[in-house]
Design an enzyme around this catalytic site. Structure first.
Site, mmCIF file in Angstrom:
data_model
loop_
_atom_site.group_PDB
_atom_site.id
_atom_site.type_symbol
_atom_site.label_atom_id
_atom_site.label_comp_id
_atom_site.label_asym_id
_atom_site.label_seq_id
_atom_site.Cartn_x
_atom_site.Cartn_y
_atom_site.Cartn_z
ATOM 1 N N ASP A 15 0.826 -1.216 0.000
ATOM 2 C CA ASP A 15 0.000 0.000 0.000
ATOM 3 C C ASP A 15 0.862 1.269 0.000
ATOM 4 O O ASP A 15 1.689 1.455 0.893
ATOM 5 C CB ASP A 15 -0.894 0.034 1.241
ATOM 6 N N HIS A 47 -0.900 4.396 -0.542
ATOM 7 C CA HIS A 47 -1.878 5.257 0.131
ATOM 8 C C HIS A 47 -1.551 6.758 0.070
ATOM 9 O O HIS A 47 -1.523 7.441 1.104
ATOM 10 C CB HIS A 47 -2.040 4.835 1.581
ATOM 11 N N ASP A 60 -4.096 -0.157 -3.413
ATOM 12 C CA ASP A 60 -4.226 0.919 -2.429
ATOM 13 C C ASP A 60 -3.252 2.065 -2.711
ATOM 14 O O ASP A 60 -2.371 2.385 -1.904
ATOM 15 C CB ASP A 60 -4.035 0.383 -1.011
ATOM 16 N N ASN A 93 -8.487 -2.824 -2.210
ATOM 17 C CA ASN A 93 -9.853 -2.492 -1.805
ATOM 18 C C ASN A 93 -10.135 -0.998 -1.832
ATOM 19 O O ASN A 93 -11.297 -0.577 -1.834
ATOM 20 C CB ASN A 93 -10.147 -3.060 -0.411
ATOM 21 N N HIS A 94 -9.093 -0.159 -1.879
ATOM 22 C CA HIS A 94 -9.321 1.285 -1.964
ATOM 23 C C HIS A 94 -9.472 1.765 -3.401
ATOM 24 O O HIS A 94 -9.776 2.943 -3.619
ATOM 25 C CB HIS A 94 -8.194 2.054 -1.267
ATOM 26 N N HIS A 129 -4.107 -8.493 -3.198
ATOM 27 C CA HIS A 129 -4.223 -7.499 -2.139
ATOM 28 C C HIS A 129 -4.899 -8.044 -0.890
ATOM 29 O O HIS A 129 -4.486 -7.760 0.227
ATOM 30 C CB HIS A 129 -4.997 -6.279 -2.638
#
Length: 278
Positions: free
Chosen positions: A93, A95, A122, A154-155, A206
């Site tokens: 990730d 982010h 992500d 999932n993001h 992921h």
């Protein structure tokens, strides 16, 4: 591209925009490194500086170019780097932590034809520089589509990005142009592969394994799932992107949106399928 086609002042208050070359050609490696530096400068200048460096029309063109590449990739990307002695680097990730991503490339090297980068989802939310992080990964994917792989997390979802900050970041940086950009980004998210299999033995995804695995042979002739904007629209998609592995759990713990699977469950499924899950 020439220096006149991509020119951004490094001193003074004026930031000149990135201009893509005609013909829909990707940026060169030198152009990308220059863009990386300019976005780095803009990230500390203010929320409006990103739009000066990266106009909405330019960002949209980059997104569309990479989405077209992803539409031709399978849902499960199978890689065989050993044949070409390529080193594989897997990145978790990011982010929206643009400066960490720049540091990562400094430590491990920029993408090249002799190495493979797999980014495991992500890319946005939580951090303040999701636009810059995503853009840098996009332009490298555009230039080196067989050396840079972007998987879905999932993001990478319509709903999650509205809750955890990326949608608001787009609006802050692009104002009224954010709506159109978000539409194209959603389409990009939906086309991302869900997993990578390296040398037939290392599985990278992921989330985790399925609550109810598909029947043996089911979907074996279908190499691509239909793109879904909402992760919860597909049980398989939700499992792949949301399920977690927790050390010390002996039985699966089912949550509203996911499940925590213990190391025993993961090892059992990995052994049956002769893969190592990452």
């Amino acid at each position: 591209m020439t220096d006149s086609e991509i020119s951004i002042a490094t001193n003074g208050p004026t930031l000149k925009p990135l201009v893509l070359a005609q013909g829909n050609d990707p940026l060169s490696a030198d152009d990308i490194q220059q863009l990386q530096q300019h976005m780095h400068q803009a990230s500390w200048t203010g929320v409006n500086a990103t739009r000066q460096v990266l106009p909405a029309s330019t960002l949209q063109a980059i997104i569309l170019a990479v989405t077209n590449i992803l539409e031709k990739e399978p849902t499960l990307v199978e890689l065989h780097p050993a044949a070409s002695s390529q080193r594989v680097t897997v990145v978790g990730d990011t982010h929206g932590q643009y400066h960490d991503l720049c540091r990562l490339f400094e430590l491990f090297g920029q993408p090249t034809t002799d190495r493979i980068y797999i980014f495991n989802g992500d890319y946005v939310d939580r951090g303040a520089w999701g636009v810059e992080t995503l853009t840098l990964l996009l332009v490298w994917k555009w230039l080196l589509p067989r050396n840079v792989y972007l998987l879905r997390g999932n993001h990478e979802s319509d709903t999650i990005t509205r809750v955890y900050g990326f949608h608001a970041e787009l609006k802050a940086k692009y104002g009224g142009e954010a709506k159109g950009l978000f539409m194209h980004i959603r389409r990009f998210f939906a086309q991302l592969p869900l997993a990578a299999l390296v040398e037939g033995s290392t599985l990278i995804l992921h989330g985790g394994l399925f609550r109810a695995p598909p029947k043996k042979g089911q979907g074996s002739k279908r190499r691509r799932m239909s793109g879904a904007h909402t992760v919860t629209a597909c049980n398989m998609l939700q499992s792949l992107l949301w399920h977690l592995c927790r050390i010390g759990i002996t039985q699966a713990l089912v949550l509203p949106t996911s499940a925590c699977l213990g190391t025993n469950q993961n090892r059992k499924v990995a052994a049956v399928n002769r893969v190592g899950a990452t």
